[in-house]
Design a protein around this motif. Sequence first.
Motif, PDB file in Angstrom:
ATOM      1  N   GLU A  36      12.688 -20.470  -2.986  1.00 15.63           N
ATOM      2  CA  GLU A  36      11.325 -20.081  -2.635  1.00 15.63           C
ATOM      3  C   GLU A  36      11.071 -18.636  -3.047  1.00 15.63           C
ATOM      4  N   ILE A  37      12.004 -17.768  -2.728  1.00 14.18           N
ATOM      5  CA  ILE A  37      11.869 -16.352  -3.032  1.00 14.18           C
ATOM      6  C   ILE A  37      13.227 -15.678  -2.854  1.00 14.18           C
ATOM      7  N   THR A  38      13.427 -14.554  -3.545  1.00 12.95           N
ATOM      8  CA  THR A  38      14.684 -13.818  -3.437  1.00 12.95           C
ATOM      9  C   THR A  38      14.397 -12.326  -3.358  1.00 12.95           C
ATOM     10  N   GLY A  39      15.027 -11.654  -2.395  1.00 10.39           N
ATOM     11  CA  GLY A  39      14.861 -10.223  -2.242  1.00 10.39           C
ATOM     12  C   GLY A  39      15.691  -9.448  -3.248  1.00 10.39           C
ATOM     13  N   THR A 337       7.222  -4.682   0.621  1.00 10.65           N
ATOM     14  CA  THR A 337       6.118  -3.957  -0.020  1.00 10.65           C
ATOM     15  C   THR A 337       5.661  -4.528  -1.362  1.00 10.65           C
ATOM     16  N   HIS A 338       6.547  -5.154  -2.136  1.00 13.98           N
ATOM     17  CA  HIS A 338       6.186  -5.556  -3.490  1.00 13.98           C
ATOM     18  C   HIS A 338       6.739  -6.953  -3.813  1.00 13.98           C
ATOM     19  N   GLY A 339       5.919  -7.759  -4.491  1.00 11.33           N
ATOM     20  CA  GLY A 339       6.349  -9.067  -4.961  1.00 11.33           C
ATOM     21  C   GLY A 339       6.166  -9.179  -6.468  1.00 11.33           C
ATOM     22  N   PHE A 340       7.117  -9.833  -7.139  1.00 11.42           N
ATOM     23  CA  PHE A 340       7.095  -9.959  -8.596  1.00 11.42           C
ATOM     24  C   PHE A 340       7.326 -11.406  -9.024  1.00 11.42           C
ATOM     25  N   ARG A 347      11.360  -5.535 -14.018  1.00 10.91           N
ATOM     26  CA  ARG A 347      10.431  -4.586 -13.391  1.00 10.91           C
ATOM     27  C   ARG A 347      10.725  -4.454 -11.891  1.00 10.91           C
ATOM     28  N   ALA A 348      11.054  -5.566 -11.252  1.00  8.54           N
ATOM     29  CA  ALA A 348      11.377  -5.550  -9.827  1.00  8.54           C
ATOM     30  C   ALA A 348      12.612  -4.700  -9.564  1.00  8.54           C
ATOM     31  N   LEU A 349      13.635  -4.870 -10.383  1.00  6.72           N
ATOM     32  CA  LEU A 349      14.868  -4.105 -10.227  1.00  6.72           C
ATOM     33  C   LEU A 349      14.624  -2.613 -10.441  1.00  6.72           C
ATOM     34  N   ARG A 350      13.826  -2.303 -11.433  1.00  6.84           N
ATOM     35  CA  ARG A 350      13.553  -0.890 -11.729  1.00  6.84           C
ATOM     36  C   ARG A 350      12.651  -0.260 -10.670  1.00  6.84           C
ATOM     37  N   HIS A 362      11.101  -2.723  -0.011  1.00  9.42           N
ATOM     38  CA  HIS A 362      11.798  -3.985  -0.293  1.00  9.42           C
ATOM     39  C   HIS A 362      10.936  -4.841  -1.205  1.00  9.42           C
ATOM     40  N   CYS A 363      11.524  -5.283  -2.300  1.00 12.06           N
ATOM     41  CA  CYS A 363      10.818  -6.089  -3.295  1.00 12.06           C
ATOM     42  C   CYS A 363      11.363  -7.517  -3.288  1.00 12.06           C
ATOM     43  N   THR A 364      10.543  -8.451  -3.752  1.00 10.80           N
ATOM     44  CA  THR A 364      10.965  -9.839  -3.869  1.00 10.80           C
ATOM     45  C   THR A 364      10.583 -10.397  -5.232  1.00 10.80           C
ATOM     46  N   VAL A 365      11.295 -11.439  -5.633  1.00  8.38           N
ATOM     47  CA  VAL A 365      11.022 -12.150  -6.874  1.00  8.38           C
ATOM     48  C   VAL A 365      10.690 -13.609  -6.531  1.00  8.38           C
TER      49      VAL A 365
END
Length: 369
Positions: A36-39, A337-340, A347-350, A362-365
Motif C-alpha cells: 500500500e505504501i512504504t516509509g 509530511t511528504h508523499g511520492f 526524489r523521496a530519498l533525497r 517523514h516521507c512515503t512512497v
Amino acid sequence: MSRSILAAVAVEPGVTALREVALPEPDPASGLLKVEITGVCGSDWGFYHNLPKARGAVILGHETVGVIDRAGTQALQRWGLREGDRVALEEYVPCGHCEFCRTGEFRLCEATDWRRGGLRYGATPLDVAPGLWGGYAQYQFLHPATVFHRVPDRVSGRHAALALPLANGIEWTYLQGGAGPGDIVIIQGPGQQGLACVVAAREAGASKIIVTGLGTPTDRLRLDLALRLGAHHAIDIEEHDLLETVADLTGGHMGDLVIDCASGGTQSVVSAVQLARKRGRIILGGQKRKPVPEFESDQVIAKFLTVKGMRGHSYQSVELALELIAEDRHGVTAMSTHGFALADTDRALRTLVGEGEAAAVHCTVDPWR
C-alpha cells in the motif's frame, strides 16, 4: 501465467531505475504482500548513497504497509493471519530458533545482519530469489519468518508507515531509557528518531522535555514541530551555549535521561555525558560511522551513569506505536509530511536528507501512483 510488477531499483550508488520485476508464486510456507505504501527511513539513504557494489541492485524500503495478497496454508497458519489482512512489516527476517529469537530479541539475530549475508527487508539484493525484498515496489515477497503487525482499517497507510520510526522512539525513551513521570529528558537531534522520542517522553509523563538541534532551516522547522509534539524547550546549539542553557532551564539538575539521536558529528556523544546528572541514563541511538573524539570517560564513573547503545525496536514498541498512531495522540501524525510516487523514489530519498522538497520529516512512497 507469470506476470511482472513495477519496482524502484537502486542500481548503483545514488541511482534508481524503474523496472519490471517478475512476480513470484508463493510456496506453501511463503506469501506476497500487495504494498500500500512504504516509509522512507534515514538508513535507506545511507544504504542508497553507499550501495555495496558486491551486493548488486536492490529494492530498498522496509517501513512497509500492505495487504496479504496471497499466501500458502502453512504460512497463514504460522503467521496467524488470513489473505486480505492489512499489516505493517518489520525489517528483520530472523531465524526463529537462536538465543535472541527465543528470548524475544530477534532484532539481534545474526540472520538479520545483511553484512554477513543475512536477510533483511530493504537490504537484500535483487538477485537473491525471489528478488522482491523491498517496499519500493508494488508487491513484496513474504518470507516464512516475517514479523507482522496488524494495522486497523481506520489508520491511513501514510500514517501507519510511521510505526517503525515511532517505535524506535518508544524503545529508546521508555522501554530502554526508563523515562517516567517527573523526569527531565534531553533529546539531541530533531530528526525522525528525535521527534519520536519527544512523543514517547510526553506519553511517559516526563516533566520537562528539551530538544536540541542546529540553526539550519531544516532543523529549525523540526524544532518547531518538536514543540508542537510536546517538547517544553527547543535549543539551537549554534545560537546558545548548550550546557549553560540546559543548566538554566533545569535549575542545575540537568538530564535524568539524555538521548543522542544526532547522526552527524560525534560531539553529541561527548555532550551527552556532560548533560546527564549523577545517576543519569544515556541512550546512544544516532550512528556516527566515525571515531568519537577523546573525552573524559572517567565522568561516566564519577557520575555513576548508565550508558546504553540502541539497535532499532522491539515487537512491543511497534505495537505501542501503532496504538499511538491510531489515536493520533500528541498529534503524532504531523510527522508525516511528504508523499511520492514510485517513479519519484530517488526524489523521496533525497528529500529526506535536504536535497529535494523542503520541510520534510517523514516521507512515503506510494507504488500505485
